[in-house]
Design an enzyme around this catalytic site. Structure first.
Site, mmCIF file in Angstrom:
data_model
loop_
_atom_site.group_PDB
_atom_site.id
_atom_site.type_symbol
_atom_site.label_atom_id
_atom_site.label_comp_id
_atom_site.label_asym_id
_atom_site.label_seq_id
_atom_site.Cartn_x
_atom_site.Cartn_y
_atom_site.Cartn_z
ATOM 1 N N SER A 47 84.443 1.860 29.145
ATOM 2 C CA SER A 47 83.798 2.065 27.838
ATOM 3 C C SER A 47 82.592 1.687 27.769
ATOM 4 O O SER A 47 82.291 0.523 27.967
ATOM 5 C CB SER A 47 84.700 1.672 26.563
ATOM 6 O OG SER A 47 84.161 2.266 25.414
ATOM 7 N N GLU A 48 81.546 2.423 27.357
ATOM 8 C CA GLU A 48 80.158 2.062 27.504
ATOM 9 C C GLU A 48 79.617 0.749 26.494
ATOM 10 O O GLU A 48 78.775 0.091 26.678
ATOM 11 C CB GLU A 48 78.960 3.157 27.117
ATOM 12 C CG GLU A 48 79.052 3.992 25.926
ATOM 13 C CD GLU A 48 80.015 5.184 25.893
ATOM 14 O OE1 GLU A 48 81.128 5.007 26.805
ATOM 15 O OE2 GLU A 48 79.743 6.125 25.363
ATOM 16 N N ASN A 49 80.512 0.367 25.558
ATOM 17 C CA ASN A 49 80.361 -0.820 24.924
ATOM 18 C C ASN A 49 80.839 -2.201 25.421
ATOM 19 O O ASN A 49 80.746 -3.110 24.875
ATOM 20 C CB ASN A 49 80.956 -0.594 23.372
ATOM 21 C CG ASN A 49 82.300 -0.424 23.522
ATOM 22 O OD1 ASN A 49 82.988 0.462 24.320
ATOM 23 N ND2 ASN A 49 83.110 -1.158 22.518
#
Lengths: 214, 226
Positions: A47-49
């Site tokens: 997940s890009e976070n």
């Protein structure tokens, strides 16, 4: 005609992801794909976070508000998972370390172009998020979306009319009516079709030539 | 003795000047320095350029700062999230400038600023509206867009633990933009929930070394709101 449900679209995409791949799932239907990959088939969800190795949704009562995905839903971390900061997370994405990204779409063109962030050049304040990074950075880009808009306009097109997110990188599209490959230099190739739909009907709902494998 | 720990949010925000560029950490409410943003509202600095992933929600925090007319420009990747009502209205009325940046480009521009890199090339946004007016260059047959470093006057970040040298740890996905923002500002101000003795934090766990941090204030924020 029996169009694929959202869950069926997600399950079809999930079935095509081999063990060992690192996969980023976009917001919306793509997020559902993770529910259809069994834990025994070790696929690593990013997940890009800054979360690598996301697990299934938390059980009721065991949610952790410090652990969210890009859609801001609470998630879990599997054994082997790790955290990193945003620049490192996008280094994974932009540096070509992600095997597959699955995004939603407004339009996909036969040359692999994707439009999924703005509906016109004059859109007041479109939200791009990480879509442009994922669109060019992942080794493979798949799209999961409805075959047509709510008012019946084809989303499978020769050239995108909406502003592009990423040029020429989409390799496969899962819609409620079909699964289509995009072969460079050729265009859309029908891979699978929903029950009760003829090739002619599918073509009529598409604004680009659909090829079949001979 | 080095001691970066201050006793109040007001003390932490002292001296933020009008016209500053302010980086605000967090992804959604996770890792978002709510108390420091409230403190900035109290502090009074205006004509700000704010850099955050989202353009604020509801009428609190960054949204409140904008509502008070204190933000000249916002740089973000995702302005249109649920509840970004204040931004939408100000933007429609032409009362706020917007620079949309792909999320990875935003993070990298700050990392570059922190690392002394004035500009870099990325494939992200090539062939799109966001590449308009930017220098393009081809390397090994692929097109790239030049992006400039994003340096700031102030960074407001949220950590989990800190010591008096300004070393910081984070809680899970609360890390997000905070470490890159900490690198990219002249004055990095951190709010944390726990203060530890020097030497108590495992050196392996410190994700933002104190070299990037000017001030630390402890607040009881509790868990992020949904």
């Amino acid at each position: 005609m029996q169009p694929f449900s959202r869950a069926q679209m997600a399950a079809k995409a999930a079935a095509d992801i081999p063990e060992g791949w690192v996969v980023n799932l976009g917001i919306g239907i793509p997020t559902l794909i993770a529910d259809h990959v069994p834990l025994e088939r070790e696929v690593i969800f990013q997940s890009e976070n800054g979360v690598l190795g996301m697990g299934p949704a938390p059980e009721k009562g065991r949610e952790d508000p410090w652990l969210i995905n890009a859609g801001k839903q609470m998630v879990t971390l599997r054994p082997g998972g790790s955290f990193c900061h945003h620049a490192d997370s996008f280094a994974m994405i932009r540096g070509g370390h992600i095997d597959l990204c699955v995004l939603g779409g407004f339009e996909v063109a036969e040359n692999g172009d994707l439009a999924n962030w703005a509906t016109s050049e004059n859109d007041t304040a479109p939200a791009v998020g990480g879509a442009m990074d994922l669109g060019v950075g992942a080794k493979q880009l798949w799209v999961v979306m409805e075959h047509t808009t709510k008012d019946g306009r084809p989303k499978i097109v020769e050239r995108c009319g909406y502003p592009l997110t990423a040029p020429g990188n989409v390799r496969r599209v899962y819609t409620n009516l079909a699964v289509l490959d995009i072969e460079p230099g050729l265009g859309f190739v029908v891979r699978d079709i929903a029950p009760g739909i003829s090739l002619e009907e599918l073509q009529a709902k598409s604004a680009a030539k659909l090829h079949t494998r001979s | 003795m080095i001691n970066k720990i201050v006793n109040s949010v007001a003390e932490a925000l002292a001296g933020v000047k009008d016209g500053s560029t302010v980086l605000i950490g967090g992804f959604g409410s996770v890792g978002q320095p709510d108390e420091l943003i409230e403190g900035l509202i109290e502090q009074g600095a205006t004509d700000l350029t704010c850099v955050a992933n989202n353009a604020g929600t509801g009428h609190v925090g960054l949204a409140r700062l904008m509502e008070l007319g204190r933000v000249r420009k916002i740089i973000c990747s995702f302005p249109r999230s649920a509840g970004s009502v204040v931004f939408e209205e100000l933007y429609r009325e032409g009362k706020i400038e917007l620079e949309i940046v792909p999320q990875g480009t935003m993070a990298e521009r700050m990392r570059a600023a922190g690392a002394g890199i004035p500009a870099f090339y990325t494939a992200t946004s090539t062939g799109t509206l966001l590449a308009k007016g930017k220098e393009e260059r081809e390397f090994n047959g692929r097109k790239y867009v030049m992006e400039h470093a994003l340096k700031a006057d102030v960074a407001l970040i949220e950590g989990w633990e800190a010591d008096r040298w300004g070393n910081i740890t984070y809680n899970q996905s609360g890390r997000n933009f905070n470490p890159v923002m900490a690198m990219a500002a002249d004055i990095t101000i951190a709010q944390v929930q726990h203060i530890r003795e020097l030497g108590e934090l495992s050196p392996e766990m410190i994700a933002t070394p104190g070299i990037y941090v000017k001030r630390v204030v402890r607040v009881d924020r509790g868990a992020p709101w949904a």
